[in-house]
Design a protein around this motif. Structure first.
Motif, PDB file in Angstrom:
ATOM      1  N   GLU A  81      -8.423 -16.512  -7.557  1.00  0.00           N
ATOM      2  CA  GLU A  81      -8.352 -17.094  -8.899  1.00  0.00           C
ATOM      3  C   GLU A  81      -6.998 -17.730  -9.188  1.00  0.00           C
ATOM      4  OE1 GLU A  81     -11.076 -17.218 -11.363  1.00  0.00           O
ATOM      5  OE2 GLU A  81     -11.840 -17.093  -9.319  1.00  0.00           O
ATOM      6  N   VAL A  89      -7.127 -16.301 -13.291  1.00  0.00           N
ATOM      7  CA  VAL A  89      -8.525 -16.079 -13.633  1.00  0.00           C
ATOM      8  C   VAL A  89      -8.793 -16.394 -15.102  1.00  0.00           C
ATOM      9  CG1 VAL A  89      -8.162 -13.648 -14.211  1.00  0.00           C
ATOM     10  CG2 VAL A  89     -10.403 -14.387 -13.403  1.00  0.00           C
ATOM     11  N   THR A 247     -17.941 -16.424 -12.615  1.00  0.00           N
ATOM     12  CA  THR A 247     -17.351 -15.648 -11.530  1.00  0.00           C
ATOM     13  C   THR A 247     -18.383 -14.813 -10.778  1.00  0.00           C
ATOM     14  OG1 THR A 247     -15.485 -15.407 -13.059  1.00  0.00           O
ATOM     15  CG2 THR A 247     -15.340 -14.263 -10.959  1.00  0.00           C
ATOM     16  N   THR A 271     -13.517  -9.650 -17.223  1.00  0.00           N
ATOM     17  CA  THR A 271     -13.836  -9.900 -15.814  1.00  0.00           C
ATOM     18  C   THR A 271     -14.715  -8.791 -15.254  1.00  0.00           C
ATOM     19  OG1 THR A 271     -11.692 -11.002 -15.526  1.00  0.00           O
ATOM     20  CG2 THR A 271     -12.876 -10.361 -13.532  1.00  0.00           C
ATOM     21  N   ILE A 396     -10.588  -9.219  -7.240  1.00  0.00           N
ATOM     22  CA  ILE A 396     -10.062 -10.451  -7.828  1.00  0.00           C
ATOM     23  C   ILE A 396      -8.566 -10.576  -7.566  1.00  0.00           C
ATOM     24  CG2 ILE A 396      -9.745 -11.749  -9.972  1.00  0.00           C
ATOM     25  CD1 ILE A 396     -12.653 -11.495  -9.282  1.00  0.00           C
ATOM     26  N   CYS A 398      -6.017 -12.185  -9.200  1.00  0.00           N
ATOM     27  CA  CYS A 398      -5.938 -12.786 -10.543  1.00  0.00           C
ATOM     28  C   CYS A 398      -4.939 -13.931 -10.653  1.00  0.00           C
ATOM     29  CB  CYS A 398      -5.562 -11.726 -11.564  1.00  0.00           C
ATOM     30  SG  CYS A 398      -6.509 -10.206 -11.430  1.00  0.00           S
TER      31      CYS A 398
END
Length: 432
Positions: A81, A89, A247, A271, A396, A398
């Motif tokens: 991300e 993200v 996502t 998220t 993730i 981020c």
């Protein structure tokens, strides 16, 4: 030597050869033109563009983190991300919040988007707001890394840095951001009133050649502002929807549905909520986990059903304790976004583990990540250890370490809290 007689047969043969030659070269030329045109067409088809900055957000790569995968015997994959235009993200969330606000009529071009943020969402809002003809005003705690404020200001947004206080305090950064949106709306409303007043005064006879001046009230915003909108990333379910619609489906597609677990830390919870709910709707066997930093109550809530331990009970907890050097994750209240999550379990991470993980990833994989990304990778290893080898685990990444230089990646700052990295490998997670 006798002259050569040119007979009709010879003439006919010659004519035939000329025609055949013409046809051959015409065919060859057409074929070359056709091939050239086809080649040009193919080249044109290969050109792929996205429509502006907003369209460049999302569809980020999912990469195998080789060092962690090799060490655990499971495939540990990171969603990059940090490759979004705004570097995190939160770009997805910023776009979704602004688009839904514009569609609902709560925000208009020329309006001010306000937000209380530790940094990443603020940067994303400042990045994408101009693409919608809007401005951005953010309020952040003054203990956030200074480079975040510098980035936001460089993007053209205005920044208020305020002291950290409890969310119940009227001057918590989120509460101030909410007030700023109300002030922008009041200013837009009064501007319309003043405009009507000017038009009315223009038709009145002046007294002694003068008209009464309007009383001007100082404001943070220009009089041309069309109103304000509080993004409210913690409670606005556009946050959750950005990940449920974007996502989550991307991870499912990129893994071809071959995923055993997902793990992430939570700040707003958007998220974790959006991805976990989407994945478990696709396959209820996919396990979703929380990794929680020090000072956050979410781990206790997920694993024990209560937000605080006995020592952390409300009324006994310090107002502004130093909890963690990670930024943007960990919280001591349940948000509307987090309540949408479908979580199977949780793990507690430490600051030292996050610091060590960030240095390990840089040394072994060339990944320069921020504090939340590092904590997520700690979580991925913990999940791999709990499930055993042979599983596919996604987390993730981020943001990068670029916006964490003054704290998380500063040796002197880390030394103040006894967090200087010393590990050679992954021994800090029990792997030798």
């Amino acid at each position: 030597m006798a002259p050569v007689k040119i007979t009709g047969a010879v003439v006919a043969a010659a004519a035939t050869m000329v025609m055949l030659s013409y046809c051959f070269f015409r065919f060859s030329s057409d074929k070359l033109d056709s091939c050239s045109s086809s080649s040009s067409s193919k080249k044109k088809k290969k050109l792929s563009t996205r429509n502006g900055l907003v369209d460049a957000i999302g569809n980020t790569p999912l990469i195998r983190i080789n060092s962690l995968s090799d060490a655990t015997g499971s495939e540990i994959l990171g969603k990059c991300e940090f490759l979004n235009p705004g570097g995190s993200v939160k770009d997805r969330v910023a776009v979704k919040i602004i688009e839904e606000a514009l569609e609902s009529g709560l925000l208009f071009p020329g309006g001010i988007v306000t937000e209380g943020s530790a940094g990443s969402t603020a940067i994303s809002l400042a990045t994408v707001a101009p693409a919608y003809g809007c401005q951005c005003h953010v309020v952040i705690p003054d203990d956030a890394a200074i480079e975040k404020s510098q980035i936001i200001e460089a993007l053209g947004a205005t920044v208020e840095r305020v002291r950290p206080v409890s969310i119940t305090h009227k001057d918590h950064f989120v509460n101030i951001a909410r007030r700023r949106a109300d002030q922008a709306n009041d200013l837009a409303s009064s501007s319309k009133t003043r405009l009507a007043s000017r038009i009315n005064v223009a038709h009145q006879e002046k007294t002694n050649g003068c008209t009464a001046e309007e009383q001007k009230v100082p404001s943070l915003f220009s009089e041309s502002v069309t109103g304000g909108f509080f993004a409210d990333q913690f409670e606005n379910l556009a946050n959750y929807r950005a990940h449920y619609e974007g996502t989550g489906p991307e991870i499912w597609q990129q893994t071809h549905g071959n995923i055993d677990a997902f793990v992430a830390a939570a700040g707003t919870g958007g998220t974790l909520a959006g991805v976990s709910r989407f994945l478990q709707e696709k396959n209820e066997k996919v396990k979703c986990f929380l990794i929680d930093p020090p000072g956050s109550g979410l781990f206790n809530k997920v694993t024990r059903g209560v937000m605080y331990t006995r020592e952390e009970a409300e009324g006994r907890r310090l107002k502004n304790p130093f909890d963690t050097i990670t930024e943007g994750i960990g919280i001591n209240r349940l948000t509307q976004n987090f309540l949408m999550a479908k979580i199977d379990g949780g793990f507690r991470g430490t600051d030292k583990e996050a610091v060590e993980m960030s240095r390990f990833l840089l040394k072994k994989d060339g990944l320069f990540v921020g504090s939340s990304s590092a904590m997520n990778c700690v979580g991925a290893v913990r999940v791999a250890q709990a499930l055993g080898p042979g599983h596919t685990i996604v987390t993730i990444l981020c943001d990068s370490g670029m916006r964490h230089l003054s704290k998380f990646h500063d040796p002197q700052y880390l030394a103040l809290y006894g967090l200087t990295p010393t590990a050679v490998g992954l021994e800090f997670l029990g792997i030798k």
